[in-house]
Design an enzyme around this catalytic site. Structure first.
Site, mmCIF file in Angstrom:
data_model
loop_
_atom_site.group_PDB
_atom_site.id
_atom_site.type_symbol
_atom_site.label_atom_id
_atom_site.label_comp_id
_atom_site.label_asym_id
_atom_site.label_seq_id
_atom_site.Cartn_x
_atom_site.Cartn_y
_atom_site.Cartn_z
ATOM 1 N N LYS A 1 9.603 -23.489 29.036
ATOM 2 C CA LYS A 1 9.873 -24.568 29.985
ATOM 3 C C LYS A 1 9.798 -25.897 29.252
ATOM 4 O O LYS A 1 8.773 -26.245 28.669
ATOM 5 C CB LYS A 1 8.843 -24.514 31.123
ATOM 6 C CG LYS A 1 9.055 -25.595 32.158
ATOM 7 C CD LYS A 1 8.112 -25.418 33.324
ATOM 8 C CE LYS A 1 8.543 -24.344 34.249
ATOM 9 N NZ LYS A 1 8.873 -24.666 35.584
ATOM 10 N N ASP B 1 3.541 -26.393 45.653
ATOM 11 C CA ASP B 1 4.987 -26.166 45.651
ATOM 12 C C ASP B 1 5.302 -24.678 45.782
ATOM 13 O O ASP B 1 6.075 -24.126 45.008
ATOM 14 C CB ASP B 1 5.606 -26.750 44.375
ATOM 15 C CG ASP B 1 7.107 -27.013 44.536
ATOM 16 O OD1 ASP B 1 7.594 -26.966 45.683
ATOM 17 O OD2 ASP B 1 7.774 -27.271 43.522
ATOM 18 N N ILE C 1 17.654 -20.283 32.053
ATOM 19 C CA ILE C 1 17.400 -19.294 33.099
ATOM 20 C C ILE C 1 16.896 -19.945 34.372
ATOM 21 O O ILE C 1 16.655 -19.262 35.367
ATOM 22 C CB ILE C 1 16.416 -18.189 32.645
ATOM 23 C CG1 ILE C 1 15.152 -18.799 32.049
ATOM 24 C CG2 ILE C 1 17.079 -17.242 31.671
ATOM 25 C CD1 ILE C 1 14.104 -17.759 31.714
ATOM 26 N N GLY C 2 16.720 -21.237 34.351
ATOM 27 C CA GLY C 2 16.276 -21.861 35.586
ATOM 28 C C GLY C 2 16.018 -23.327 35.379
ATOM 29 O O GLY C 2 15.956 -23.816 34.245
ATOM 30 N N GLY D 1 11.651 -29.626 34.924
ATOM 31 C CA GLY D 1 12.552 -29.562 33.791
ATOM 32 C C GLY D 1 13.275 -28.244 33.773
ATOM 33 O O GLY D 1 13.433 -27.581 34.798
#
Ligand code: NAG
Ligand code: NAG
Ligand code: NAG
Ligand code: NAG
Ligand code: NAG
Ligand code: NAG
Ligand code: NAG
Ligand code: NAG
Ligand code: NAG
Length: 856
Positions: A527, A622, A505-506, A511
């Site tokens: 993740k 970020d 999904i991303g 990572g």
């Protein structure tokens, strides 16, 4: 009839005497009782400007409960009472002598008095702040009501560290209730029978400004604060008000209220969640947050029903059982009613009494402790929580984590213990889990269990060795213990949950992210961290514990992790609407203005919390639309916070580069100045600009659109001069700000569904956030205030934004090289061009590219 007439005459007489005789002080010897003062409703003292009064007052209708009170006259609010635990009748007296104040009942017995004083009383005065003061002959203060608060503080009053407010039992009975607000050097805490149910430091509406030691709590005309030596430690900015009180209410809610001339208006309430107050649904009642109204819905847990009126709350449906009172009904025969997957207000603020235990050892701790009234067992981590002293309401968990299981301790009503109980304990049927164990039967069963468990343990140990598998409750992590670690998962468990990492999904700097479903059916985002190298497991876990303890509605919740062998995975709550960039820049439905504003405010709140709300300041480093995730109703949550700490110093070079994506990088990254929370503020400002325009900050402008713009803006500026090419939106925003043409900046897809004022607000805030010098940028707490409207809108400093012109010029120059590339990928080519011709670091600082960072 006769006494009534006599009374009336006296009162009439008295009224005529007393009407003009109010003063702000009285001197010894002075006596007042309600009966004598009935025409003035017991009042005998007004402050100089009549804001406050002192009365012998009865807040209810019972003629036996009169209190000596300080009252805010216009709102009729009691802000202090003397004899709260010993009311007197209407003929009870307040007596002022040179030794102090006493409150006497009708027989002359002392019910309350000021402590012994160091010199003689000259007068009793009520100030315009509402402080009742005993002065001596040299005008020294001997005693003040402000220093002996009951349940309220007002403007001008300080509640020092160590002091507390106690609720009143009810609005008509001012006696000391069971809720307490205490100020410590680091927090303000609400407690009920020793169980904490709210902390100022974790309230999302309150901002922490410093880590100074707190000194006192206060309200003033513009807010509610906790002060330290160097200024405010906690703050809640509020609209200007003449009269404001902070009060611990009778149901345990701590509120800040202001008075606007008609009514007290509630401005803040803690806890904000209706089910988080201890008795929201009485004892053992099940509280469910209602989406339809602000009052929660009450019911009883499974196998419980509503108790009798006098008792309130819920009791076991099976009349053979009753709920014990802490250490009151001793019984060796204890059962636990399983009430399913629930929560309890105390669990959020107390430490487990046992970690990594099993359910039966958790229950045993409770059976053997008379102050224990129930337990909560977290199935995934093996943590055991205890309800002590008094049982409050249970919180139902619709949709939430399902792994907290609740058990209410019950004892068998004396007469009903009979032989039958032995049977029910052996088949262990629902709801009784650890059922009634009569001494002998219990011993035999224990022996059997003991041997069975020993065998099982040996077996499972052998299995572990064979499979090389670490069980979540044992294995290599047991060698150290770090408090606050979130749930630990096996790699195999996560493999299974994600169907072998099937649904990507991303992907981000750290990572890849996969969708997964845990055995309890909760959807998660897993993740898989690849870019941090192999890091010590303990260091990793220490950081995870920090991240796992940061909870805020606008931060994505870390549910667990896996650190097994070389694997490092993080398990987050799943955000069903995906990231902001997809919602904002994607081809889907247009994000409406209100939704954009909500996203901006949510993100600002989350960042403010990271910067100043949690124990350790966290700089995100970020902030960009990819890291702002959305849930239903466009609730925004920030993801990936705290991860910068997982990088080793060598890796942070890569990290810096990574952060250069898409112009969210503040100038200080390039100049080697120190990175502070103001760096996040800059990135936030860039995100705000994108929310306004609905596009990336660097975009290709098509011919027709640019013509429109040129005719409106007068042209001649660097960002708008070329007919076709790249627009560096921050510069365009600066120019439109200078011209006051804010509507030029709004996303054309909104087709006018936004006002000039609304755009102006976000643009002005955004420009202040991107000031070149970090100290000139507002902090996130201030940004939240500006967005909410409590803080006036700032004026961007043009001299601090001129660097945007420099960026913009470079940008347009470069864009001519790639003129004609009006597609999404054009920016990649452009970026390469610039990288070849310019300093690469500078290019990073304002480019628009998704592909710029290696790890992505
Ligand atoms: C107050 O009353 C006490 C005792 O009744 C008496 O001794 C004293 O003189 C009185 N003081 C004044 C100022 O009237
Ligand atoms: C009374 O005095 C207090 C304290 O000086 C002040 O805050 C308040 O506004 C005054 N009220 C009125 C009605 O003048
Ligand atoms: C004490 O204060 C009052 C009122 O403020 C004033 O009238 C009086 O003169 C003062 N007395 C002394 C001894 O300072
Ligand atoms: C209230 O206190 C805060 C914090 O010290 C201060 O900034 C503010 O000016 C005060 N408000 C008023 C009206 O004095
Ligand atoms: C109530 O509990 C007792 C003891 O466990 C059991 O014997 C009895 O059958 C239960 N009654 C009902 C109605 O379930
Ligand atoms: C426990 O004690 C309280 C008061 O001491 C009493 O009201 C209650 O009935 C007792 N419960 C049982 C089951 O004996
Ligand atoms: C639960 O844990 C306790 C203590 O760690 C242990 O003695 C007991 O055997 C365990 N029981 C089960 C059912 O695993
Ligand atoms: C009951 O448990 C609490 C919490 O662990 C503990 O503080 C208390 O000392 C225990 N009481 C007894 C009598 O064991
Ligand atoms: C507790 O967790 C285990 C393993 O995750 C699961 O098998 C079990 O059904 C759970 N128990 C409850 C009551 O949810």
């Amino acid at each position: 009839m006769k006494p009534f007439i006599t009374f009336s005459c006296i009162f009439l007489l008295f009224t005529t005497i007393s009407a003009h005789s109010f003063s702000e002080y009285v001197t010894p010897n002075f006596t007042a009782s309600y009966l004598e003062l009935i025409d003035n409703f017991g009042t005998f003292l007004f402050s100089h400007n009549k804001t406050f009064k002192v009365a012998v007052f009865n807040p209810g209708s019972q003629q036996t409960s009169f209190y000596l009170c300080v009252i805010h006259a216009a709102s009729n609010t009691i802000i202090w009472s003397a004899n709260r635990d010993d009311p007197v009748s209407d003929s009870g007296k307040m007596h002022l002598t040179v030794k102090g104040i006493t409150v006497l009942d009708e027989n002359g017995n002392t019910k309350w008095s000021t402590p012994s004083l160091k010199s003689q009383v000259n007068r009793l005065e009520l100030t315009d702040m509402g402080n009742l003061i005993l002065f001596d002959n040299s005008n020294g203060s001997l005693w003040e009501s402000f220093q002996n608060p009951t349940d309220t503080i007002v403007i001008g009053q300080r509640l020092p560290v160590g002091a507390s407010l106690s609720s009143a039992a009810s609005n008509s009975d001012l006696s000391t209730g069971n809720y307490k607000l205490t100020i410590s050097s680091s927090d303000a805490v609400l407690q009920w029978y020793g169980q904490t149910y709210w902390k100022l430091s974790t309230d999302t509406k309150v901002y922490k400004n410093s880590n100074d030691m707190a000194k006192y709590m206060a309200v003033n005309n513009t807010g509610f604060y906790v002060f330290g030596d160097g200024g405010t430690v906690f703050q809640l900015q509020l609209p200007l008000a003449n009269f404001r009180i902070a009060k611990l209410g009778t149901s345990g809610l701590f509120t800040v209220n202001s008075f606007s001339g008609t009514d007290l208006k509630q401005e803040f309430v803690g806890p904000g969640n209706g089910c988080q107050t201890p008795l929201a649904c009485e004892r053992a009642g099940l509280c469910t947050e209602s989406t339809a109204s602000s009052t929660p819905v009450c019911s009883c847990p499974p196998n419980f029903h509503a108790g009798s009126d006098t008792f309130g709350g819920c009791v076991p449906s099976n009349g053979s059982y009753s709920l014990p009172l802490a250490c009151k009904n001793y019984s060796s025969v204890v059962s636990f009613f399983n009430i399913g997957s629930v929560q309890y207000f105390g669990n959020f603020y107390s430490d487990p009494i046992m970690y990594k235990g099993n359910l039966s050892s958790c229950q045993n701790l409770c059976s053997n402790n008379c102050s224990c009234l129930g337990i909560f067992y977290k199935n995934t981590s093996g943590s055991c929580y205890m309800i002590e002293n008094e049982m409050g309401s249970i919180q139902s968990r619709d949709g939430g984590d399902k792994d907290m299981l609740g058990f209410i301790k019950a004892i068998v009503v004396a007469s009903s213990i009979d032989v039958d109980d032995k049977q029910s304990s052996q088949n262990g049927g629902f709801p009784v889990v650890a059922a009634v164990l009569l001494p002998i039967a219990g011993f035999i069963i224990l022996m059997v269990i003991f041997f069975l468990v020993r065998r099982r343990l040996t077996l499972s140990k052998m299995q572990e060795v064979k499979l090389g598998k670490n069980s979540p409750y044992s294995g290599d992590l047991d060698v150290f213990y770090i408090p606050g670690l979130p749930a630990r998962f096996d790699y195999e468990e996560l493999e299974e949950a994600t169907d072998n990492f099937k649904t990507l999904i991303g992907s981000g700097g750290f990572g890849t992210v996969y969708k997964g479903v845990l055995p309890d059916k909760s959807v998660v985002a897993v993740k898989k961290i690849v870019n941090i190298g192999v890091q010590g497991k303990k260091d990793f876990c220490t950081e995870i514990a920090v991240i796992g303890n940061i909870h805020h509605v606008n931060l994505v919740k870390l549910k667990g992790f896996c650190a097994q062998g070389r694997h490092r995975l993080l398990v987050y709550e799943y955000m069903n609407r995906g990231s902001l960039d997809r919602n904002l820049f994607g081809g889907g439905p247009v994000l409406e203005w209100q939704e954009r504003f909500d996203v901006a405010l949510g993100t600002a709140r989350g960042l403010a919390y990271l910067h100043s709300g949690c124990e350790q300041k966290v700089i995100h480093c970020d902030i960009k639309p990819e890291n702002i995730l959305l849930q239903d109703q466009f609730q925004a949550k920030i993801s990936d916070f705290g991860l910068s700490k997982l990088l080793s110093p060598e890796q942070s070079g890569l990290f810096t580069t990574m952060r250069g994506t898409r112009g969210y990088l503040a100038p200080e990254w390039l100049t080697n100045s120190s990175i502070t929370e103001k760096t996040d503020v800059y990135s936030f400002g860039m995100v705000l600009l994108e929310l306004v325009s609905g596009r990336k900050n660097c975009y290709f402008r098509s011919r027709s659109h640019s013509m429109d713009n040129d005719s409106n803006s007068g042209g001649g500026h660097s960002s708008t001069s070329s007919i076709t090419g790249l627009v560096y939106f921050p510069l365009f925003a600066l120019e439109m700000h200078e011209q006051g043409s804010y509507l030029e900046l709004a996303d054309p897809r909104l087709e006018g569904r936004v006002t000039y004022k609304e755009v102006e607000k976000l643009i002005r805030i955004a420009l202040c956030c991107v000031h070149e010098e970090p100290p000139l940028r507002p902090n996130m707490v201030a940004v939240v205030g500006m967005l909410e409207g409590g803080t006036p809108l700032p004026h961007p400093r043009i001299e601090s934004l001129n660097f945007l012109r420099f960026y913009g010029r470079r940008y347009t120059e470069a864009s001519t090289i790639v003129e004609g590339h009006e597609n999404e990928n054009g920016s990649v080519m452009l970026q390469q061009t610039i990288m070849a011709s310019d300093s690469p670091t500078l290019a990073f600082s304002y480019m628009s590219s998704q592909n710029i960072s290696g790890p992505r």
